[in-house]
Design a protein around this motif. Structure first.
Motif, mmCIF file in Angstrom:
data_model
loop_
_atom_site.group_PDB
_atom_site.id
_atom_site.type_symbol
_atom_site.label_atom_id
_atom_site.label_comp_id
_atom_site.label_asym_id
_atom_site.label_seq_id
_atom_site.Cartn_x
_atom_site.Cartn_y
_atom_site.Cartn_z
ATOM 1 N N ARG A 62 -0.171 -5.698 4.935
ATOM 2 C CA ARG A 62 0.404 -5.602 6.234
ATOM 3 C C ARG A 62 -0.440 -6.169 7.296
ATOM 4 O O ARG A 62 -1.529 -6.603 7.139
ATOM 5 C CB ARG A 62 0.999 -4.318 6.480
ATOM 6 N N ASP A 63 0.414 -6.039 8.482
ATOM 7 C CA ASP A 63 -0.513 -6.796 9.571
ATOM 8 C C ASP A 63 -1.559 -5.969 10.252
ATOM 9 O O ASP A 63 -2.092 -6.272 11.627
ATOM 10 C CB ASP A 63 0.984 -7.132 10.813
ATOM 11 N N GLN A 64 -1.804 -4.803 9.595
ATOM 12 C CA GLN A 64 -3.011 -4.042 10.022
ATOM 13 C C GLN A 64 -3.595 -3.357 8.899
ATOM 14 O O GLN A 64 -2.810 -3.202 7.733
ATOM 15 C CB GLN A 64 -2.749 -3.252 11.142
ATOM 16 N N LEU A 65 -4.720 -2.932 8.842
ATOM 17 C CA LEU A 65 -5.294 -2.116 7.708
ATOM 18 C C LEU A 65 -5.727 -0.825 7.789
ATOM 19 O O LEU A 65 -6.120 -0.229 6.793
ATOM 20 C CB LEU A 65 -6.971 -2.956 7.451
ATOM 21 N N ASN A 66 -4.863 -0.424 8.785
ATOM 22 C CA ASN A 66 -4.807 1.199 8.815
ATOM 23 C C ASN A 66 -4.271 1.725 7.808
ATOM 24 O O ASN A 66 -4.915 3.043 7.331
ATOM 25 C CB ASN A 66 -4.035 1.703 10.262
ATOM 26 N N ASP A 67 -3.210 1.518 7.445
ATOM 27 C CA ASP A 67 -2.523 2.098 6.282
ATOM 28 C C ASP A 67 -3.446 2.169 4.806
ATOM 29 O O ASP A 67 -3.256 2.984 4.176
ATOM 30 C CB ASP A 67 -1.231 1.438 5.865
ATOM 31 N N PHE A 68 -3.973 1.127 4.531
ATOM 32 C CA PHE A 68 -4.878 0.829 3.588
ATOM 33 C C PHE A 68 -6.196 1.693 3.794
ATOM 34 O O PHE A 68 -6.613 2.496 3.091
ATOM 35 C CB PHE A 68 -5.345 -0.644 3.663
#
Length: 433
Positions: A72-78
């Motif tokens: 995604r467009d950010q790694l927060n979820d990862f």
């Protein structure tokens, strides 16, 4: 998940790459013309597009779930998925990108659709940073700065009991190569009784590591020291730009404010704990007479393997050096082993009062200077508070940074029998106010 130097990749530029061999596989967020922001993995001079790799069936099972979150467009979820997801994705990538992969015949024809030249891509801040906390765990920096203001008592009594930190400003954390404007603010000139307003005249850098938080904790629930490593998603380089004259006037009684909040630069790639596993070290023994950490900060496993052996380098590149065709000039070479507190101790202390940490939060270590000349992580230390000029190969000198100066941080891990890995660069050029 081998990190042996024997393993090579079918992505040719990865083999022998100074930063991004097969054994590293850091994650970041990139874009390029015609391609929206998305997650990728550095492999040599290329970026593996995780979204494109998912579309052509690169991943299965737990690795697919992890890759989907990281695409995604950010790694927060990862980051929120934790260590098991990172390990699943890393294991699959090591398998797929190895030159001996059983799937090589299927993968090679897909290379053009999933790999992008890094030079053609733009990097972005890897995560949405909710909160940023800057620590002060580099004891040699603390000693050197303390001596400038308190020659007889450089360390305050709390330093060896508490991992000192303060809450910084997340909105002005910027990716490497972002230009930084010299800040305006109030300063008190020597001998003056009232402050004046204008551009900082004592602009400095600070050599730090950044620590990305993975899974967080609920408000009111502390992270135990033995569990803290599970909450660390990865690491980057961090330049905590500092206006020393603004800081000297504003920091009492509450600490840094405008002197730090104008800009903090970070490197683009998140190097995972798994990639750094071969470079773990025992935390250096405390000098005789130093207090033992309080029980909530003390864990045997963390003391035996909670430190990292990462060589840190600072270079300066002035406009005149560029005109003369000179290379950037090394100002300092230090190491993360100069940390008085481990990263796990930082996390445990940060949360012990019930403070809620969240995926994508960023911690700075504080300036990581060594004990000797040539190992200092700031110009404040190198110039002895601005008293001594630093000679440069161009014939110039510096006490603090001048407009047009470019500061470059690099970091490398090396160990016999293992591939060396790096972090990429953290660059920033200073513009006028």
């Amino acid at each position: 998940m081998s990190t042996s130097s024997n393993h090579r990749s079918w992505v040719a530029s990865a083999n022998g790459h100074p930063d991004f061999p097969l054994q590293n596989l850091p994650l970041g967020v990139f874009s390029r013309p015609g391609l929206s922001k998305r997650g990728g993995v550095a492999i040599g001079d290329m970026i593996l597009d995780l979204r494109a790799a998912l579309e052509v069936g690169f991943f299965n099972g737990a690795a697919r779930d992890a890759a989907e979150a990281a695409s995604r467009d950010q790694l927060n979820d990862f980051f929120a998925l934790g260590a098991s997801a990172r390990q699943a994705l890393r294991s699959e990538l090591l398998h797929l990108l190895d030159e001996s992969s059983p799937q090589l015949a299927r993968l090679r024809p897909l290379a053009d659709s999933v790999l992008h030249p890094m030079a053609e891509c733009e990097m972005h801040v890897p995560a949405r940073i909710g909160d940023y906390t800057d620590f002060y765990v580099g004891i040699h920096h603390a000693m050197n700065v303390g001596k400038l203001f308190r020659p007889d008592n450089p360390l305050l009594p709390n330093y060896k009991y508490v991992p000192i930190g303060y809450h910084g400003r997340a909105s002005t954390i910027c990716i490497s190569e972002t230009a930084v404007k010299r800040p305006n603010g109030q300063t008190l000139a020597p001998g003056a009784t009232v402050p004046e307003f204008g551009p900082s005249k004592r602009l400095d850098y600070e050599l730090e590591m950044g620590v990305w938080i993975g899974p967080g904790n609920a408000m009111g629930e502390a992270i135990a020291i033995g569990d803290a490593a599970q909450h660390i998603a990865g690491f980057c380089l961090l330049n905590d730009w500092s206006a020393r004259d603004l800081q000297a006037w504003e920091y009492q009684p509450l600490g840094p404010f405008l002197s730090k909040s104008f800009a903090t630069s970070i490197s683009a790639w998140v190097v995972t704990a798994e990639a750094l596993a071969p470079f773990r070290r025992a935390q250096p023994a405390r000098p005789e007479g130093d207090p033992q950490p309080l029980p909530y900060l003390l864990d045997a496993a963390d003391q035996q393997g909670g430190a990292l052996d990462i060589e840190l380098e600072v270079l300066l590149f002035t406009p005149q050096m560029k005109e003369q065709g000179l290379a950037p000039h090394r100002l300092a070479l230090s190491n993360t082993q100069n940390m008085y507190w481990t990263v796990a101790q930082m996390v445990a202390h940060h949360s012990v009062n019930g403070c809620k940490l969240q995926p994508g939060d960023l911690l700075g270590t504080g300036t990581l200077s060594g004990p000797h000349a040539g190992q200092f992580g700031s110009l404040l230390e190198m110039s002895d508070g601005g008293k001594n000029a630093i000679a440069l190969p161009s014939g110039e000198s510096r006490r603090f940074l001048e407009n047009g100066d470019e500061v470059i941080f690099r970091a490398r891990c090396q160990r016999e029998g293992f591939a060396s890995i790096g972090f990429g660069e953290c660059r920033g050029i200073l513009l006028g106010a």
